[in-house]
Design a protein around this motif. Structure first.
Motif, PDB file in Angstrom:
ATOM      1  N   GLY A  29       0.836  -1.195   0.000  1.00 46.89           N
ATOM      2  CA  GLY A  29       0.000   0.000   0.000  1.00 46.89           C
ATOM      3  C   GLY A  29       0.870   1.245   0.000  1.00 46.89           C
ATOM      4  N   ALA A  30       0.246   2.380  -0.263  1.00 45.85           N
ATOM      5  CA  ALA A  30       0.943   3.662  -0.227  1.00 45.85           C
ATOM      6  C   ALA A  30       1.338   3.983   1.217  1.00 45.85           C
ATOM      7  CB  ALA A  30       0.042   4.756  -0.779  1.00 45.85           C
ATOM      8  N   LEU A  31       2.429   4.737   1.397  1.00 45.27           N
ATOM      9  CA  LEU A  31       2.871   5.087   2.746  1.00 45.27           C
ATOM     10  C   LEU A  31       1.788   5.825   3.529  1.00 45.27           C
ATOM     11  CD1 LEU A  31       6.654   6.078   2.714  1.00 45.27           C
ATOM     12  CD2 LEU A  31       5.530   4.176   3.868  1.00 45.27           C
ATOM     13  N   ALA A  32       0.970   6.601   2.862  1.00 45.22           N
ATOM     14  CA  ALA A  32      -0.128   7.288   3.558  1.00 45.22           C
ATOM     15  C   ALA A  32      -1.101   6.270   4.144  1.00 45.22           C
ATOM     16  CB  ALA A  32      -0.848   8.242   2.598  1.00 45.22           C
ATOM     17  N   GLU A  33      -1.368   5.191   3.428  1.00 46.68           N
ATOM     18  CA  GLU A  33      -2.242   4.130   3.936  1.00 46.68           C
ATOM     19  C   GLU A  33      -1.577   3.395   5.100  1.00 46.68           C
ATOM     20  OE1 GLU A  33      -4.729   2.329   0.301  1.00 46.68           O
ATOM     21  OE2 GLU A  33      -2.543   2.256   0.004  1.00 46.68           O
ATOM     22  N   ILE A  34      -0.279   3.139   4.973  1.00 46.90           N
ATOM     23  CA  ILE A  34       0.475   2.499   6.054  1.00 46.90           C
ATOM     24  C   ILE A  34       0.402   3.367   7.302  1.00 46.90           C
ATOM     25  CG2 ILE A  34       2.782   1.773   6.811  1.00 46.90           C
ATOM     26  CD1 ILE A  34       1.512  -0.069   4.654  1.00 46.90           C
ATOM     27  N   ASP A  35       0.655   4.658   7.136  1.00 47.24           N
ATOM     28  CA  ASP A  35       0.616   5.577   8.273  1.00 47.24           C
ATOM     29  C   ASP A  35      -0.758   5.614   8.931  1.00 47.24           C
ATOM     30  OD1 ASP A  35       3.309   6.190   8.039  1.00 47.24           O
ATOM     31  OD2 ASP A  35       2.948   8.015   6.860  1.00 47.24           O
ATOM     32  N   ASP A  36      -1.814   5.554   8.133  1.00 52.21           N
ATOM     33  CA  ASP A  36      -3.178   5.563   8.683  1.00 52.21           C
ATOM     34  C   ASP A  36      -3.454   4.332   9.536  1.00 52.21           C
ATOM     35  OD1 ASP A  36      -3.749   7.986   7.495  1.00 52.21           O
ATOM     36  OD2 ASP A  36      -4.892   7.115   5.832  1.00 52.21           O
ATOM     37  N   ALA A  37      -2.843   3.205   9.195  1.00 50.69           N
ATOM     38  CA  ALA A  37      -3.063   1.946   9.914  1.00 50.69           C
ATOM     39  C   ALA A  37      -2.003   1.675  10.980  1.00 50.69           C
ATOM     40  CB  ALA A  37      -3.106   0.782   8.924  1.00 50.69           C
ATOM     41  N   LEU A  38      -1.017   2.558  11.107  1.00 53.24           N
ATOM     42  CA  LEU A  38       0.145   2.285  11.957  1.00 53.24           C
ATOM     43  C   LEU A  38      -0.203   2.164  13.437  1.00 53.24           C
ATOM     44  CD1 LEU A  38       3.123   1.705  11.742  1.00 53.24           C
ATOM     45  CD2 LEU A  38       3.561   4.160  11.894  1.00 53.24           C
ATOM     46  N   ASP A  39      -1.056   3.025  13.960  1.00 52.88           N
ATOM     47  CA  ASP A  39      -1.414   2.926  15.383  1.00 52.88           C
ATOM     48  C   ASP A  39      -2.080   1.594  15.688  1.00 52.88           C
ATOM     49  OD1 ASP A  39      -0.333   5.404  16.026  1.00 52.88           O
ATOM     50  OD2 ASP A  39      -2.260   6.458  15.925  1.00 52.88           O
ATOM     51  N   ALA A  40      -2.989   1.160  14.833  1.00 52.42           N
ATOM     52  CA  ALA A  40      -3.659  -0.128  15.039  1.00 52.42           C
ATOM     53  C   ALA A  40      -2.654  -1.279  14.910  1.00 52.42           C
ATOM     54  CB  ALA A  40      -4.797  -0.303  14.036  1.00 52.42           C
ATOM     55  N   HIS A  41      -1.712  -1.171  13.982  1.00 54.28           N
ATOM     56  CA  HIS A  41      -0.676  -2.189  13.810  1.00 54.28           C
ATOM     57  C   HIS A  41       0.198  -2.261  15.063  1.00 54.28           C
ATOM     58  CE1 HIS A  41       2.479  -4.614  11.948  1.00 54.28           C
ATOM     59  NE2 HIS A  41       3.348  -3.675  12.253  1.00 54.28           N
ATOM     60  N   ARG A  42       0.548  -1.122  15.627  1.00 49.55           N
ATOM     61  CA  ARG A  42       1.378  -1.106  16.839  1.00 49.55           C
ATOM     62  C   ARG A  42       0.639  -1.727  18.024  1.00 49.55           C
ATOM     63  NH1 ARG A  42       3.886   4.850  15.733  1.00 49.55           N
ATOM     64  NH2 ARG A  42       5.647   4.158  14.470  1.00 49.55           N
ATOM     65  N   LEU A  43      -0.652  -1.495  18.135  1.00 46.49           N
ATOM     66  CA  LEU A  43      -1.435  -2.148  19.199  1.00 46.49           C
ATOM     67  C   LEU A  43      -1.445  -3.658  19.000  1.00 46.49           C
ATOM     68  CD1 LEU A  43      -4.464   0.289  19.529  1.00 46.49           C
ATOM     69  CD2 LEU A  43      -2.654  -0.122  21.213  1.00 46.49           C
ATOM     70  N   TYR A  44      -1.613  -4.086  17.775  1.00 47.50           N
ATOM     71  CA  TYR A  44      -1.550  -5.511  17.435  1.00 47.50           C
ATOM     72  C   TYR A  44      -0.199  -6.097  17.839  1.00 47.50           C
ATOM     73  CZ  TYR A  44      -0.109  -9.220  14.196  1.00 47.50           C
ATOM     74  OH  TYR A  44       0.432 -10.347  13.650  1.00 47.50           O
TER      75      TYR A  44
END
Length: 96
Positions: A10-25
């Protein structure tokens, strides 16, 4: 044990949008003892996770919980290996 190589699709903007949820995971998996190392690659085009020894089906189920996976933002390459040498003082964790 496993080395999990994540490559962003995905685009880095999409990665950044999902990053907080990924870090919680990631934190949930560290708390559960499944992951022992994680971090972004340099340059930032993906990441690396080291997971303890477990059944591959269990690992696949854990990866399916990753928001990056659920949003189809990364490709995973999973490498299983048998750790046979460790630095002094290190221990091999293993899930029950």
């Amino acid at each position: 044990m496993y080395v999990i190589h994540l490559r962003y699709t995905g685009a880095l903007a999409e990665i950044d949008d999902a990053l907080d949820a990924h870090r919680l995971y990631l934190q949930r998996q560290f708390d559960a003892g499944a992951f022992v190392i994680a971090g972004p690659k340099v340059p930032r085009d993906g990441g690396v996770i080291v997971a303890v020894a477990m059944d591959r089906d269990r690992l696949d189920a854990i990866i399916a919980e990753d928001p990056f996976s659920q949003q189809r933002l990364v490709h995973y390459e999973i490498i299983e290996f048998n750790a046979t040498r460790l630095a002094p003082g290190m221990h091999l964790p293993q899930l029950p």
